[in-house]
Motif scaffolding. Structure first.
Motif, PDB file in Angstrom:
ATOM      1  N   ILE A 198       0.830  -1.200   0.000  1.00 58.65           N
ATOM      2  CA  ILE A 198       0.000   0.000   0.000  1.00 58.65           C
ATOM      3  C   ILE A 198       0.866   1.253   0.000  1.00 58.65           C
ATOM      4  CG2 ILE A 198      -1.958  -1.085   1.134  1.00 58.65           C
ATOM      5  CD1 ILE A 198      -1.119   0.244   3.744  1.00 58.65           C
ATOM      6  N   THR A 199       0.249   2.350  -0.410  1.00 56.71           N
ATOM      7  CA  THR A 199       0.936   3.631  -0.389  1.00 56.71           C
ATOM      8  C   THR A 199       0.938   4.184   1.034  1.00 56.71           C
ATOM      9  OG1 THR A 199      -1.073   4.931  -0.785  1.00 56.71           O
ATOM     10  CG2 THR A 199       0.101   4.096  -2.726  1.00 56.71           C
ATOM     11  N   PRO A 200       1.941   4.970   1.383  1.00 53.48           N
ATOM     12  CA  PRO A 200       1.925   5.625   2.696  1.00 53.48           C
ATOM     13  C   PRO A 200       0.698   6.509   2.893  1.00 53.48           C
ATOM     14  CG  PRO A 200       4.121   5.702   1.766  1.00 53.48           C
ATOM     15  CD  PRO A 200       3.216   5.181   0.683  1.00 53.48           C
ATOM     16  N   ARG A 201       0.192   7.083   1.816  1.00 57.08           N
ATOM     17  CA  ARG A 201      -1.007   7.918   1.934  1.00 57.08           C
ATOM     18  C   ARG A 201      -2.191   7.098   2.436  1.00 57.08           C
ATOM     19  NH1 ARG A 201      -4.402  10.629  -3.035  1.00 57.08           N
ATOM     20  NH2 ARG A 201      -5.793  11.938  -1.767  1.00 57.08           N
ATOM     21  N   LEU A 202      -2.361   5.903   1.895  1.00 60.23           N
ATOM     22  CA  LEU A 202      -3.444   5.042   2.357  1.00 60.23           C
ATOM     23  C   LEU A 202      -3.173   4.552   3.778  1.00 60.23           C
ATOM     24  CD1 LEU A 202      -6.067   3.546   1.963  1.00 60.23           C
ATOM     25  CD2 LEU A 202      -4.820   1.724   0.785  1.00 60.23           C
ATOM     26  N   ALA A 203      -1.922   4.218   4.071  1.00 57.09           N
ATOM     27  CA  ALA A 203      -1.580   3.782   5.426  1.00 57.09           C
ATOM     28  C   ALA A 203      -1.908   4.865   6.446  1.00 57.09           C
ATOM     29  CB  ALA A 203      -0.099   3.416   5.497  1.00 57.09           C
ATOM     30  N   ARG A 204      -1.616   6.118   6.119  1.00 61.24           N
ATOM     31  CA  ARG A 204      -1.919   7.226   7.025  1.00 61.24           C
ATOM     32  C   ARG A 204      -3.420   7.350   7.245  1.00 61.24           C
ATOM     33  NH1 ARG A 204       0.968   9.756  10.649  1.00 61.24           N
ATOM     34  NH2 ARG A 204       2.667  10.191   9.176  1.00 61.24           N
ATOM     35  N   LEU A 205      -4.208   7.210   6.175  1.00 59.61           N
ATOM     36  CA  LEU A 205      -5.663   7.274   6.318  1.00 59.61           C
ATOM     37  C   LEU A 205      -6.160   6.169   7.232  1.00 59.61           C
ATOM     38  CD1 LEU A 205      -8.279   7.871   3.540  1.00 59.61           C
ATOM     39  CD2 LEU A 205      -8.541   5.916   5.043  1.00 59.61           C
ATOM     40  N   VAL A 206      -5.642   4.950   7.044  1.00 56.54           N
ATOM     41  CA  VAL A 206      -6.070   3.801   7.844  1.00 56.54           C
ATOM     42  C   VAL A 206      -5.757   4.026   9.321  1.00 56.54           C
ATOM     43  CG1 VAL A 206      -5.582   1.370   8.334  1.00 56.54           C
ATOM     44  CG2 VAL A 206      -5.985   2.112   5.976  1.00 56.54           C
ATOM     45  N   VAL A 207      -4.528   4.433   9.620  1.00 54.76           N
ATOM     46  CA  VAL A 207      -4.130   4.630  11.011  1.00 54.76           C
ATOM     47  C   VAL A 207      -4.929   5.758  11.656  1.00 54.76           C
ATOM     48  CG1 VAL A 207      -2.223   5.322  12.517  1.00 54.76           C
ATOM     49  CG2 VAL A 207      -1.831   3.651  10.699  1.00 54.76           C
ATOM     50  N   ASN A 208      -5.124   6.847  10.932  1.00 47.93           N
ATOM     51  CA  ASN A 208      -5.893   7.962  11.481  1.00 47.93           C
ATOM     52  C   ASN A 208      -7.331   7.568  11.764  1.00 47.93           C
ATOM     53  OD1 ASN A 208      -3.688   9.654  11.381  1.00 47.93           O
ATOM     54  ND2 ASN A 208      -4.282  10.676   9.488  1.00 47.93           N
ATOM     55  N   ARG A 209      -7.940   6.821  10.841  1.00 49.48           N
ATOM     56  CA  ARG A 209      -9.319   6.387  11.041  1.00 49.48           C
ATOM     57  C   ARG A 209      -9.411   5.437  12.241  1.00 49.48           C
ATOM     58  NH1 ARG A 209     -13.337   6.102   7.085  1.00 49.48           N
ATOM     59  NH2 ARG A 209     -12.227   7.825   6.074  1.00 49.48           N
ATOM     60  N   TRP A 210      -8.459   4.537  12.348  1.00 51.73           N
ATOM     61  CA  TRP A 210      -8.431   3.585  13.467  1.00 51.73           C
ATOM     62  C   TRP A 210      -8.255   4.313  14.799  1.00 51.73           C
ATOM     63  CZ3 TRP A 210      -9.361  -1.389  14.580  1.00 51.73           C
ATOM     64  CH2 TRP A 210      -8.775  -1.948  15.724  1.00 51.73           C
ATOM     65  N   ASP A 211      -7.310   5.233  14.853  1.00 52.05           N
ATOM     66  CA  ASP A 211      -7.020   5.932  16.102  1.00 52.05           C
ATOM     67  C   ASP A 211      -8.166   6.830  16.550  1.00 52.05           C
ATOM     68  OD1 ASP A 211      -4.537   4.749  16.244  1.00 52.05           O
ATOM     69  OD2 ASP A 211      -3.430   6.480  15.493  1.00 52.05           O
ATOM     70  N   SER A 212      -8.930   7.351  15.614  1.00 51.49           N
ATOM     71  CA  SER A 212      -9.954   8.345  15.942  1.00 51.49           C
ATOM     72  C   SER A 212     -11.353   7.762  16.104  1.00 51.49           C
ATOM     73  CB  SER A 212      -9.995   9.427  14.852  1.00 51.49           C
ATOM     74  OG  SER A 212     -10.401   8.870  13.607  1.00 51.49           O
ATOM     75  N   SER A 213     -11.513   6.453  15.954  1.00 47.08           N
ATOM     76  CA  SER A 213     -12.850   5.864  15.956  1.00 47.08           C
ATOM     77  C   SER A 213     -12.978   4.726  16.966  1.00 47.08           C
ATOM     78  CB  SER A 213     -13.209   5.354  14.553  1.00 47.08           C
ATOM     79  OG  SER A 213     -14.505   4.789  14.545  1.00 47.08           O
ATOM     80  N   PRO A 214     -13.422   5.007  18.187  1.00 44.43           N
ATOM     81  CA  PRO A 214     -13.646   3.945  19.171  1.00 44.43           C
ATOM     82  C   PRO A 214     -14.662   2.905  18.701  1.00 44.43           C
ATOM     83  CG  PRO A 214     -13.671   6.104  20.229  1.00 44.43           C
ATOM     84  CD  PRO A 214     -13.673   6.346  18.763  1.00 44.43           C
ATOM     85  N   SER A 215     -15.689   3.348  17.986  1.00 39.79           N
ATOM     86  CA  SER A 215     -16.714   2.419  17.504  1.00 39.79           C
ATOM     87  C   SER A 215     -16.140   1.430  16.501  1.00 39.79           C
ATOM     88  CB  SER A 215     -17.875   3.187  16.871  1.00 39.79           C
ATOM     89  OG  SER A 215     -18.516   4.020  17.811  1.00 39.79           O
ATOM     90  N   LEU A 216     -15.251   1.910  15.661  1.00 36.89           N
ATOM     91  CA  LEU A 216     -14.601   1.032  14.689  1.00 36.89           C
ATOM     92  C   LEU A 216     -13.749  -0.010  15.402  1.00 36.89           C
ATOM     93  CD1 LEU A 216     -14.211   0.775  11.548  1.00 36.89           C
ATOM     94  CD2 LEU A 216     -12.090   2.053  11.863  1.00 36.89           C
ATOM     95  N   ARG A 217     -13.013   0.419  16.395  1.00 38.02           N
ATOM     96  CA  ARG A 217     -12.174  -0.515  17.142  1.00 38.02           C
ATOM     97  C   ARG A 217     -13.029  -1.554  17.869  1.00 38.02           C
ATOM     98  NH1 ARG A 217      -9.604   4.455  18.454  1.00 38.02           N
ATOM     99  NH2 ARG A 217     -10.300   4.359  20.634  1.00 38.02           N
ATOM    100  N   ARG A 218     -14.154  -1.146  18.421  1.00 34.10           N
ATOM    101  CA  ARG A 218     -15.038  -2.106  19.100  1.00 34.10           C
ATOM    102  C   ARG A 218     -15.608  -3.120  18.116  1.00 34.10           C
ATOM    103  NH1 ARG A 218     -16.652   2.518  22.100  1.00 34.10           N
ATOM    104  NH2 ARG A 218     -18.410   2.873  20.681  1.00 34.10           N
ATOM    105  N   TYR A 219     -15.948  -2.673  16.923  1.00 27.08           N
ATOM    106  CA  TYR A 219     -16.510  -3.584  15.926  1.00 27.08           C
ATOM    107  C   TYR A 219     -15.515  -4.696  15.599  1.00 27.08           C
ATOM    108  CZ  TYR A 219     -18.409  -5.418  11.573  1.00 27.08           C
ATOM    109  OH  TYR A 219     -18.884  -6.260  10.590  1.00 27.08           O
ATOM    110  N   PHE A 220     -14.283  -4.343  15.332  1.00 29.79           N
ATOM    111  CA  PHE A 220     -13.317  -5.358  14.911  1.00 29.79           C
ATOM    112  C   PHE A 220     -12.760  -6.168  16.075  1.00 29.79           C
ATOM    113  CE2 PHE A 220     -13.299  -2.699  11.087  1.00 29.79           C
ATOM    114  CZ  PHE A 220     -13.482  -3.695  10.133  1.00 29.79           C
ATOM    115  N   LYS A 221     -12.879  -5.662  17.276  1.00 31.06           N
ATOM    116  CA  LYS A 221     -12.403  -6.424  18.434  1.00 31.06           C
ATOM    117  C   LYS A 221     -13.172  -7.724  18.604  1.00 31.06           C
ATOM    118  CE  LYS A 221     -11.286  -5.971  23.346  1.00 31.06           C
ATOM    119  NZ  LYS A 221     -11.296  -5.092  24.544  1.00 31.06           N
ATOM    120  N   THR A 222     -14.431  -7.755  18.177  1.00 29.58           N
ATOM    121  CA  THR A 222     -15.250  -8.963  18.296  1.00 29.58           C
ATOM    122  C   THR A 222     -15.505  -9.606  16.939  1.00 29.58           C
ATOM    123  OG1 THR A 222     -17.286  -7.632  18.200  1.00 29.58           O
ATOM    124  CG2 THR A 222     -16.391  -8.163  20.396  1.00 29.58           C
TER     125      THR A 222
END
Length: 309
Positions: A198-222
């Motif tokens: 992947i491009t670093p640009r996409l990696a940055r988007l992924v990490v930022n979205r992950w870090d800023s979204s508790p709901s997203l993290r809860r979804y994938f935790k289960t």
């Protein structure tokens, strides 16, 4: 950016590698890949990282400090992926490309061919996925909740049995959505594999979205095997989806979702040997896995001869 001879631009690439065994192959892998590349590695917390550190001496290897006890199929794998991407993004180095490979991979292409690939594709991500909405039988595992999946409970222990019983009890009455909202973003679940570029640009988007979204993290935790769905789901529901490789139609196999790496998966990933060499050549893939010290040594010798490194 560094410049090579003739003022040609030298590409900068980072390899993100999870490790938990086979120190000898890790050193062989470092030796085989481009010498100017950087490596960001996560060593499973259940094993000592000292042998890997010794093997990495003389190479551009960065060990992520936050280590997790990896449980296959759990969010611990996603946590380690995010740590590696975050370390590479925060390094201050202007990378052209990130390759996410395993510690049991080996390159099939020459290093010059890998460099050309990065130069020609630094605006395109070789991340492949299929949307699981409407996949019927193939999506059944992703409709289940996997509570306590990140706990390193021994198979056969009463805690592990409890986890399995709880899942069986809840499955008929509690279904995980394949499309969901999380902190202002709408997602449809996508499935791919752990291994991609992947491009670093996409990696940055992924990490930022992950870090800023508790709901997203809860979804994938289960969720089931989130290391094969989390990054893909974020990417394919983002403005950068057009630079990725969308698979039309139904789910076929994990092999079909692994764009850069040859794997023989039926139903487990085969440990490769010299008899597999013709298939590896014919595949056209950049990497292959699993390559194992002792079993795959003759295969590696054939690959090295073909690569001309």
């Amino acid at each position: 950016m560094e410049e090579s001879k003739g003022n040609e631009r030298q590409v900068r690439m980072a390899f993100l590698i999870p490790l938990f065994k086979d120190v000898s192959h890790f050193k062989r892998l470092l030796r085989a890949l481009p010498e100017e590349a950087d490596f960001y590695v996560h060593v499973d917390a259940k094993v000592s990282d000292e042998p890997f550190r010794q093997a990495a001496a003389g190479y551009r290897v960065h060990f992520v400090e936050k280590r997790y006890n990896i449980v296959w199929g759990s969010c611990t794998q996603v946590w380690s992926q995010m740590e590696q991407m975050r370390a590479a993004l925060d390094s201050g180095i202007d990378y052209d490309y990130f390759f996410i490979i395993s510690g049991q991979d080996y390159p099939l292409w020459s290093n010059d061919r890998i460099r050309r690939f990065v130069s020609e594709n630094h605006n395109r991500s070789y991340l492949k996925a299929v949307c699981m909405v409407g996949q019927g039988w193939h999506a059944r595992g992703y409709r289940r909740y996997y509570f306590f999946q990140n706990k390193p409970w021994l198979p056969g222990s009463w805690k592990s049995k409890f986890r399995g019983v709880l899942r069986r009890i809840l499955t008929p009455v509690l279904r995980k959505p394949l499309a969901f909202n999380a902190d202002g973003h709408y997602y449809r679940l996508y499935k791919g594999s752990d291994w991609f570029g992947i491009t670093p640009r996409l990696a940055r988007l992924v990490v930022n979205r992950w870090d800023s979204s508790p709901s997203l993290r809860r979804y994938f935790k289960t969720g089931f095997a989130p290391s094969e769905t989390c990054i893909q789901t974020i990417a394919f529901n983002s403005p950068l989806a057009g630079q990725c490789l969308h698979v039309e139609g139904g789910f076929q196999s994990l092999t079909a979702l692994t764009p850069l790496t040859f794997i023989d998966y039926n139903p487990l990933i085969k440990e490769l040997d010299e008899t597999d060499f013709p298939r590896l050549k014919a595949s056209g893939k950049m990497f292959c896995r699993k390559v194992v010290s002792g079993k795959s040594d003759q295969l590696v010798a054939l690959i090295d001869q073909e690569r001309g490194e």
